[in-house]
Design a protein around this motif. Structure first.
Motif, mmCIF file in Angstrom:
data_model
loop_
_atom_site.group_PDB
_atom_site.id
_atom_site.type_symbol
_atom_site.label_atom_id
_atom_site.label_comp_id
_atom_site.label_asym_id
_atom_site.label_seq_id
_atom_site.Cartn_x
_atom_site.Cartn_y
_atom_site.Cartn_z
ATOM 1 N N ALA A 1 41.966 -22.416 70.108
ATOM 2 C CA ALA A 1 40.733 -22.250 69.325
ATOM 3 C C ALA A 1 40.215 -20.817 69.428
ATOM 4 O O ALA A 1 39.965 -20.153 68.408
ATOM 5 N N ILE A 2 40.068 -20.310 70.655
ATOM 6 C CA ILE A 2 39.445 -18.978 70.750
ATOM 7 C C ILE A 2 40.418 -17.872 70.360
ATOM 8 O O ILE A 2 40.020 -16.873 69.756
ATOM 9 N N MET A 3 41.687 -18.059 70.657
ATOM 10 C CA MET A 3 42.635 -16.972 70.333
ATOM 11 C C MET A 3 42.846 -16.865 68.828
ATOM 12 O O MET A 3 43.005 -15.762 68.301
ATOM 13 N N ASN A 4 42.821 -17.978 68.122
ATOM 14 C CA ASN A 4 42.935 -17.893 66.655
ATOM 15 C C ASN A 4 41.708 -17.201 66.068
ATOM 16 O O ASN A 4 41.819 -16.376 65.156
ATOM 17 N N LEU A 5 40.533 -17.522 66.606
ATOM 18 C CA LEU A 5 39.329 -16.814 66.123
ATOM 19 C C LEU A 5 39.457 -15.311 66.409
ATOM 20 O O LEU A 5 39.124 -14.472 65.558
ATOM 21 N N LEU A 6 39.959 -14.986 67.591
ATOM 22 C CA LEU A 6 40.079 -13.564 67.946
ATOM 23 C C LEU A 6 41.120 -12.849 67.089
ATOM 24 O O LEU A 6 41.015 -11.643 66.854
ATOM 25 N N VAL A 7 42.098 -13.592 66.586
ATOM 26 C CA VAL A 7 43.017 -13.007 65.594
ATOM 27 C C VAL A 7 42.227 -12.736 64.311
ATOM 28 O O VAL A 7 42.328 -11.663 63.701
ATOM 29 N N GLY A 8 41.386 -13.709 63.937
ATOM 30 C CA GLY A 8 40.597 -13.573 62.704
ATOM 31 C C GLY A 8 39.644 -12.389 62.723
ATOM 32 O O GLY A 8 39.333 -11.830 61.663
ATOM 33 N N VAL A 9 39.199 -12.007 63.907
ATOM 34 C CA VAL A 9 38.251 -10.883 63.979
ATOM 35 C C VAL A 9 38.904 -9.632 64.616
ATOM 36 O O VAL A 9 38.213 -8.742 65.125
ATOM 37 N N ASN A 10 40.241 -9.618 64.585
ATOM 38 C CA ASN A 10 41.007 -8.406 64.923
ATOM 39 C C ASN A 10 40.938 -7.944 66.378
ATOM 40 O O ASN A 10 41.020 -6.748 66.647
ATOM 41 N N PHE A 11 40.792 -8.897 67.304
ATOM 42 C CA PHE A 11 40.956 -8.509 68.710
ATOM 43 C C PHE A 11 42.314 -8.952 69.244
ATOM 44 O O PHE A 11 42.699 -8.600 70.351
ATOM 45 N N LEU A 12 43.035 -9.780 68.455
ATOM 46 C CA LEU A 12 44.409 -10.159 68.768
ATOM 47 C C LEU A 12 45.193 -10.153 67.455
ATOM 48 O O LEU A 12 44.591 -10.217 66.374
ATOM 49 N N THR A 13 46.507 -10.100 67.575
ATOM 50 C CA THR A 13 47.350 -10.329 66.383
ATOM 51 C C THR A 13 48.274 -11.496 66.695
ATOM 52 O O THR A 13 48.462 -11.855 67.865
ATOM 53 N N LYS A 14 48.829 -12.098 65.640
ATOM 54 C CA LYS A 14 49.752 -13.227 65.831
ATOM 55 C C LYS A 14 51.000 -12.965 64.996
ATOM 56 O O LYS A 14 50.895 -12.653 63.802
ATOM 57 N N THR A 15 52.161 -13.084 65.619
ATOM 58 C CA THR A 15 53.414 -12.842 64.902
ATOM 59 C C THR A 15 53.844 -14.112 64.161
ATOM 60 O O THR A 15 53.327 -15.200 64.433
ATOM 61 N N ALA A 16 54.820 -13.962 63.259
ATOM 62 C CA ALA A 16 55.288 -15.097 62.459
ATOM 63 C C ALA A 16 55.835 -16.202 63.363
ATOM 64 O O ALA A 16 55.733 -17.385 63.030
ATOM 65 N N ASP A 17 56.386 -15.841 64.525
ATOM 66 C CA ASP A 17 56.937 -16.887 65.419
ATOM 67 C C ASP A 17 55.880 -17.412 66.408
ATOM 68 O O ASP A 17 56.215 -18.069 67.389
ATOM 69 N N GLY A 18 54.608 -17.118 66.131
ATOM 70 C CA GLY A 18 53.521 -17.756 66.888
ATOM 71 C C GLY A 18 53.192 -17.095 68.220
ATOM 72 O O GLY A 18 52.537 -17.703 69.068
#
Ligand SMILES: C[S@@+](CC[C@H](N)C(=O)[O-])C[C@H]1O[C@@H](n2cnc3c(N)ncnc32)[C@H](O)[C@@H]1O
Length: 341
Positions: free
Chosen positions: A62-79
């Motif tokens: 939950a929190i890491m996906n939000l942090l991807v959404g607000v550009n504090f993390l990125t997520k690669t195609a393989d998750g």
């Protein structure tokens, strides 16, 4: 509003604004669960972050996906999740620019106070009015270390701007409301000629001493307990620094303080001010405007001031050549000189 404009209105901006409260909370939850530290070694899946941190996969998702959404993390195609340049520089606890203590201070120490904002606005009275009083020491003791990384890059820019490293004779610096000692520390690191007199509430000075020592400049520091809004600040200083002080106090108290600083400087001496500066029309920028709300909640008379207001107090005190220095901070720094004669 015309009927056409009204029909174009959507609640999108309102909804975006309301949900923004989650962002600092998610950042703090990630910091407390060592997510950024775990990712410092390289990208990881949720399961790997869970193994490294002991936090639940569901919570992390939950929190890491939000942090991807607000550009504090990125997520690669393989998750796999990875740090961004910002989170790598400022949210990994082993990095010198670590701001985790500041984020945690905002979330754990500040947000709850704003739940009374409607009442504060109704009465015009702060929830706690201790910030500009001597008994504030306990509060500031905790605060000053956490806010140090916010001011440190700007303080280093000041050392550069003033050419401190070229000093060939002792340079006396007065750090007013020194807190962590961040301004004096950056100047002292630039030259062994720098002698810092750090003035603060007596209860805060052990923290100042400890941090100056940690940064390797403890022997260049003298710490003096004073009430900067009442006491004389001495004399003979070539440089004075006033970091994040003026917002705590009323215009009258600030005028008094600036006159006192003027007297403490030698002719040709320089004052550097770090502040949150609002535009002359008080329509922006958003962060200093938000800081004015912070001062409404926490002080009797504090505010975020305009450059024009601060310039007029400086000129009234006798300062000349009032200018700004772009620095890695929310607002530019303000510099002013005492005339040579
Ligand atoms: C927001 S902190 C700023 C610290 C540091 N200058 C910086 O820029 O990070 C305000 C500082 O002012 C000090 N302070 C507040 N009221 C004071 C007073 N009446 N006399 C002396 N120091 C005071 C606090 O203890 C604290 O260290």
């Amino acid at each position: 509003m015309s009927s056409r404009a009204a029909s174009q209105a959507t609640p999108e901006h309102l909804m975006q604004t309301v949900w923004k409260f989650m962002q600092p909370l998610a950042l703090d939850a990630a910091i407390q669960n060592h997510v950024f530290d775990a990712l410092d070694a390289g990208p990881k899946t949720l399961e790997e972050v869970s193994q490294a941190t002991g936090a639940s996969v569901r919570g992390l998702a939950a929190i890491m996906n939000l942090l991807v959404g607000v550009n504090f993390l990125t997520k690669t195609a393989d998750g796999r999740y990875a740090l961004t340049p910002d989170s790598s520089a400022f949210l990994v606890s082993s990095k010198p620019g670590y701001h985790g203590g500041f984020v945690h201070y905002i979330v754990s120490g500040l947000i709850a106070n704003f739940l009374s904002l409607a009442e504060v606005v109704r009465t015009g009275k702060p929830i706690e009015s201790h910030l500009d009083r001597p008994e504030a020491a306990a509060f500031f003791e905790e605060l000053v270390g956490n806010i140090m990384p916010v001011a440190y890059p700007g303080a280093k820019a000041v050392a550069e701007e003033l050419g401190v490293s070229r000093a060939t004779q002792p340079l006396n610096v007065l750090d007013i409301g020194a807190g962590s000692g961040v301004w004096g520390i950056a100047l002292a690191q630039a030259s062994p000629q720098v002698r810092v007199t750090a003035v603060d509430l007596p209860g805060v000075l052990p923290v100042t001493r400890k941090i100056a020592k940690q940064f390797g400049v403890g022997d260049q520091f003298t710490c003096v307990g004073k009430d900067i809004f009442q006491d004389d600040l001495g004399s003979g200083y070539s440089v004075a620094t006033l970091g994040h002080i003026l917002h705590m106090a009323s215009p009258d108290k600030n005028r008094f303080l600036l006159k006192n600083i003027f007297r403490a400087l030698v002719p040709g001496g320089t004052l550097v001010i770090g502040e949150f500066i609002v535009n002359e029309d008080r329509k922006g920028p958003v962060e200093p405007l938000a800081f004015a709300v912070n001062m409404l909640v926490h002080t009797e008379h504090g505010n975020a001031y305009t450059l024009g207001e601060m310039r007029s107090w400086l000129q009234e005190a006798g300062f000349v050549n009032v200018r700004t220095l772009a620095a890695p901070a929310l607002s530019p720094l303000i510099i002013a000189d005492k005339p040579r004669s």
